[in-house]
Scaffold this motif. Structure first.
Motif, PDB file in Angstrom:
ATOM      1  N   VAL A  22      29.957   9.786  -4.219  1.00  0.00           N
ATOM      2  CA  VAL A  22      31.025   9.321  -3.335  1.00  0.00           C
ATOM      3  C   VAL A  22      30.351   8.687  -2.122  1.00  0.00           C
ATOM      4  O   VAL A  22      29.660   9.350  -1.361  1.00  0.00           O
ATOM      5  N   VAL A  23      30.510   7.380  -1.997  1.00  0.00           N
ATOM      6  CA  VAL A  23      29.932   6.632  -0.885  1.00  0.00           C
ATOM      7  C   VAL A  23      31.070   5.896  -0.182  1.00  0.00           C
ATOM      8  O   VAL A  23      31.811   5.140  -0.821  1.00  0.00           O
ATOM      9  N   PRO A  28      16.620   8.272  -9.510  1.00  0.00           N
ATOM     10  CA  PRO A  28      15.622   8.941  -8.664  1.00  0.00           C
ATOM     11  C   PRO A  28      15.743  10.463  -8.713  1.00  0.00           C
ATOM     12  O   PRO A  28      16.849  11.009  -8.744  1.00  0.00           O
ATOM     13  N   LEU A  29      14.595  11.132  -8.720  1.00  0.00           N
ATOM     14  CA  LEU A  29      14.561  12.589  -8.729  1.00  0.00           C
ATOM     15  C   LEU A  29      13.793  13.099  -7.514  1.00  0.00           C
ATOM     16  O   LEU A  29      12.925  12.413  -6.971  1.00  0.00           O
ATOM     17  N   THR A  30      14.112  14.311  -7.075  1.00  0.00           N
ATOM     18  CA  THR A  30      13.363  14.947  -5.999  1.00  0.00           C
ATOM     19  C   THR A  30      12.074  15.530  -6.570  1.00  0.00           C
ATOM     20  O   THR A  30      11.851  15.520  -7.792  1.00  0.00           O
ATOM     21  N   VAL A  31      11.223  16.072  -5.697  1.00  0.00           N
ATOM     22  CA  VAL A  31       9.960  16.676  -6.161  1.00  0.00           C
ATOM     23  C   VAL A  31      10.223  17.883  -7.043  1.00  0.00           C
ATOM     24  O   VAL A  31       9.374  18.289  -7.835  1.00  0.00           O
ATOM     25  N   ALA A  71      22.416   7.531  -2.607  1.00  0.00           N
ATOM     26  CA  ALA A  71      23.417   7.109  -1.625  1.00  0.00           C
ATOM     27  C   ALA A  71      22.867   6.034  -0.698  1.00  0.00           C
ATOM     28  O   ALA A  71      23.569   5.067  -0.355  1.00  0.00           O
ATOM     29  N   GLU A  72      21.613   6.173  -0.293  1.00  0.00           N
ATOM     30  CA  GLU A  72      20.989   5.181   0.585  1.00  0.00           C
ATOM     31  C   GLU A  72      20.916   3.817  -0.095  1.00  0.00           C
ATOM     32  O   GLU A  72      21.188   2.779   0.526  1.00  0.00           O
ATOM     33  N   VAL A  73      20.544   3.809  -1.372  1.00  0.00           N
ATOM     34  CA  VAL A  73      20.450   2.549  -2.106  1.00  0.00           C
ATOM     35  C   VAL A  73      21.828   1.911  -2.267  1.00  0.00           C
ATOM     36  O   VAL A  73      22.005   0.706  -2.079  1.00  0.00           O
TER      37      VAL A  73
END
Length: 500
Positions: free
Chosen positions: A337-338, A381-384, A394-396
């Protein structure tokens, strides 16, 4: 569609749960049945009355097992408080998979009243609602607050007085705007407005608040109120201790309304339906944060998790992701949700079109679950820790073309200009492009109704503008084109009818 039941099954302020279940009577919704052929089923308090599904964090909906005791306890309480009888009628606007409909059907029919069900095309049309309210003498309103906002906005826009028959307004499922009750009271002189809340897992509602005609100026929200009969709320800290008044904590529900758990899911049941050690009572963890006022009223503060609500419905993004992954071509999916917009990011085995994906999930999800856009990425994208990096996604998306300012293309033609002028006035804008989306520019259902009223007053076209038309044509360019198309079709029809 109108469903009537003349026989009393629940007499307000008379029957309790046990007495109600002892009555061996049958509700005939349609058709005729020989009474001699009817063999009553003997139910117990703990038998399951129905299973209703709500969103699940795994993406799979959870089936909530509601007992006869839970459902009947809530119905009897509301019917007793509101003196519901065979003289009452409700306008049923809630979908059958939303538990407000349980009260519409069993609460009203159980007291011998009438259920009025609009045609599907009328579900979002306040003009049609009002017509039915007058014709069928609707006395009970039971919806999410947004629907009532649409109704009062339409009536104020058209300067239509309220019907004197409406005496009970039940609002639940979402935040109640503090300005809404006063508008209702000004239109409907003989009504009483109640705010209700709870969880699907606790039999429709668990709390009620009688909303006064004058809201204190310092209130920023309508209180949750106090528990219904035979139901309890606990506000507990992380150590399961009671929080003092005014101190926020985790919200739990106890009492007769608590469900038996989730069908065929012991793990989920054990996680949400907990036995409190201090009194061995089964309590349901709502996932909400709340606090008690010193007068015993409960104030709802918000959610603990990142569930979202759309039109009063509790939505897990995982449910959308699950529907997407049923497509064999999609290898991974993430719903986000953006800017109040649902967007899905997917990875796929081969080239796949957004239209094709939306067409497939359209039959699997309600309309308000549908993503506005499907973005196909090479990878998600995945976190560590190997989890989906929602913050990065969300940023992208924030920087994507979805939220770029549309080309400042001026409106053209008399129709577009008239539409744009109304939109600017309602939205408080100085400029508006022909490609600007009404809802992206700050519009909502309330402002949409104001636009519809004003445009219809201007009589721009022979076609009456409806909310549905505006929702599906939300730029000046699109709406003007839709009205022009309708005008041409109408003229062609008139010519054909005039041909000898």
């Amino acid at each position: 569609m109108i469903v009537e039941q003349k026989k009393y099954l629940i007499q307000p302020k008379v029957l309790n749960v046990h007495e109600w279940l002892d009555r061996k009577e049958c509700v005939v919704v349609s058709g005729e049945k020989d009474e001699n052929e009817f063999q009553p089923v003997q139910n117990t308090l703990e038998d399951i009355a129905y299973v209703i599904y709500t969103s699940g964090s795994t993406g799979m909906p959870k089936g909530v097992m509601i007992t006869h005791k839970g459902a009947v306890n809530t119905i009897i309480d509301i019917n007793s408080r509101c003196c519901i009888s065979e003289k009452d009628a409700v306008l049923a606007l809630s979908s059958l998979h939303f538990d407000l409909s349980v009260y519409d059907i069993f609460g009203i029919l159980g007291s011998g009243g009438k259920v009025v069900i609009p045609e599907y095309s009328q579900i979002k049309d306040p003009e049609k609602w009002l017509k039915l309210m007058v014709e069928e003498e609707i006395s009970v309103w039971n919806t999410v607050p947004a629907f009532m906002e649409m109704l009062v906005s339409y009536m104020y826009g058209k300067n239509i007085p309220g019907t004197e028959k409406l005496r009970i307004v039940l609002l639940s499922g979402d935040w109640i705007p503090v300005t809404l009750p006063k508008k209702i009271y000004m239109l409907f002189k003989n009504t009483k407005v109640f705010g209700l809340g709870g969880a699907t897992e606790a039999s429709i509602w668990s709390n009620i608040f009688s909303i006064p005609k004058e809201i204190p100026k310092f209130w920023i929200s309508i209180p949750y109120g106090k528990p219904l009969s035979n139901q309890k709320y606990y506000v507990l800290d992380n150590h399961m201790n009671d929080c003092p008044d005014w101190v926020p904590g985790n919200l739990y529900i106890a009492g007769d309304g608590v469900a038996k758990g989730y069908i065929n899911s012991k793990e989920l049941t054990d996680r949400s339906f907990i036995t409190r050690e201090s009194n061995k009572e089964t309590i349901y963890y709502t996932g909400d944060v709340a606090r008690y006022w010193s007068d015993g009223n409960l104030e709802f503060i918000g959610r603990v998790d990142n569930q979202i609500k759309i039109n009063g419905y509790r939505v897990e993004l995982g449910e959308i992701e699950c529907a997407l992954l049923e497509n064999d071509s999609i290898t991974n999916a993430c719903a986000m949700v953006v800017r109040n917009t649902i967007i899905a990011v997917i990875t796929a085995k081969n080239n796949i079109l957004q239209e094709d994906v939306l067409a497939v999930i359209k039959d699997k999800l309600p309309e308000y679950f549908m993503p506005k856009a499907i973005k196909v990425w090479e990878s998600i994208p995945l976190t560590v820790n190997g989890k989906v990096d929602r913050k990065k996604i969300a940023e992208v998306l924030e920087k994507s073309e979805l939220f770029e300012e549309k080309r400042d293309e001026p409106v053209v033609g008399a129709m577009e200009k008239a539409i744009a002028e109304v939109w600017k006035e309602v939205l408080g804008l100085k400029t508006l492009s022909r490609n600007d989306d009404f809802f992206e520019k700050g519009g909502d259902s309330l402002k949409a109704m104001a636009v519809v009223n004003e445009l219809n007053n201007k009589q721009l076209s022979d076609t009456k503008i409806s909310l549905v038309l505006l929702f599906s044509n939300s730029t000046p360019k699109m709406l003007a084109a839709a009205l022009e198309k309708s005008k041409i079709q109408s003229e062609n029809t008139d010519m054909e009818e005039g041909t000898i």
